[in-house]
Write an enzyme that holds these catalytic residues in place. Sequence first.
Site, PDB file in Angstrom:
ATOM      1  N   CYS A   8      -1.309  -0.948  -6.823  1.00 31.55           N
ATOM      2  CA  CYS A   8       0.040  -1.304  -6.387  1.00 31.55           C
ATOM      3  C   CYS A   8       0.835  -1.915  -7.542  1.00 31.55           C
ATOM      4  CB  CYS A   8      -0.025  -2.285  -5.225  1.00 31.55           C
ATOM      5  SG  CYS A   8       1.611  -2.749  -4.587  1.00 31.55           S
TER       6      CYS A   8
ATOM      7  N   HIS B 101      -5.275   7.413  -8.000  1.00 26.27           N
ATOM      8  CA  HIS B 101      -3.875   7.844  -7.956  1.00 26.27           C
ATOM      9  C   HIS B 101      -3.558   8.355  -9.352  1.00 26.27           C
ATOM     10  CE1 HIS B 101       0.519   6.907  -6.600  1.00 26.27           C
ATOM     11  NE2 HIS B 101       0.480   7.937  -7.436  1.00 26.27           N
TER      12      HIS B 101
END
Length: 337
Positions: free
Chosen positions: A100, A171
């Site tokens: 994040c 990711h």
Amino acid sequence: MYEKALANGSKIFAVAPMIDWTDTHCRFLHRQLSAHALLYTEMIVADAIIHGQRDRLLGYHAEEHPLALQLGGSDPAKLAEAVRIAADYGYDEINLNVGCPSDRVQSGTFGACLMREPQTVARCVEAMNAVAAVPVTVKCRIGVDDQDPKTVLPDFIDQVVSAGAQAIWIHARKAWLQGLSPKENRDIPPLDYSLAYRIKQDHPDVFIGINGGITDLDQADDHLKHMDGVMIGRAAYHNTSILADVDSRIYGETAVEPDWLGVRDKMMAYAENYVAKGGRLNHVTRHMVGLFQGLPGARRFRQILSSDATRPGAGPEVIAAAFAAINFENSPETVAV
């Protein structure tokens, strides 16, 4: 779960953890569309679990399994304590967020900025593993800012796997912590799927899944030729109906037409129970507006859920009215989208 997938060559499909989106109401809806997709909570900070309202943060509906809890933090002792507390809630996996890029996460020295501190992440994984009765996993980026992912990511993976992480979800794009917003970090840094593929080739005995920029199940199938798992985020939220094909496309079950009226009835009963306990209907229905993208009546469906569900006293009849706006192509009972 992950060991079994590796042993028999099966694949895992997951819906990504998304702050402000993948709450318990969202996950209950997603479970009505796929019995097997791995669902994730929003990221929950370890400090909040230790000091906050645990039932509100960690509670969920029994139908949500298989369900993973994603934690945020960088203090091994606090993360271990959060894992101990969460044990009573029966999650199927504990995942550490190392991806994040938000300012709030950076100020707490966790999330994507931990890509710079693989030794810290390894200590966190070791501490979590020491008290966890379920798999401890990590979701990461390929690097941050000026890091060279081709150098940074392999070293990061080596350290985290050595610390006991049972699965890594990558990711496949950098996070720019300076100069880009969290929203921009989901689109602007280029994707590098080939690097994730190489990581998997270097770790044949470790479950490695891929995330980032994947918008449909055709793309998911392509990635699963190289990876053990695929994770879809925004596309699964904004076009929720794609989840109805996950069990047949990814898990090999016999393809059947979704029972959309059955979904309607389940969501109405769920919403009625939630409202009876003092909740607001739109807390549930806001996650449903991504159903039926492209079908006749979808715009009216969204309008009803977005406007009528916010009115004082709104109840499950709003969901019934929204479904009635859809002009299904086949029979009204079970139709494919």
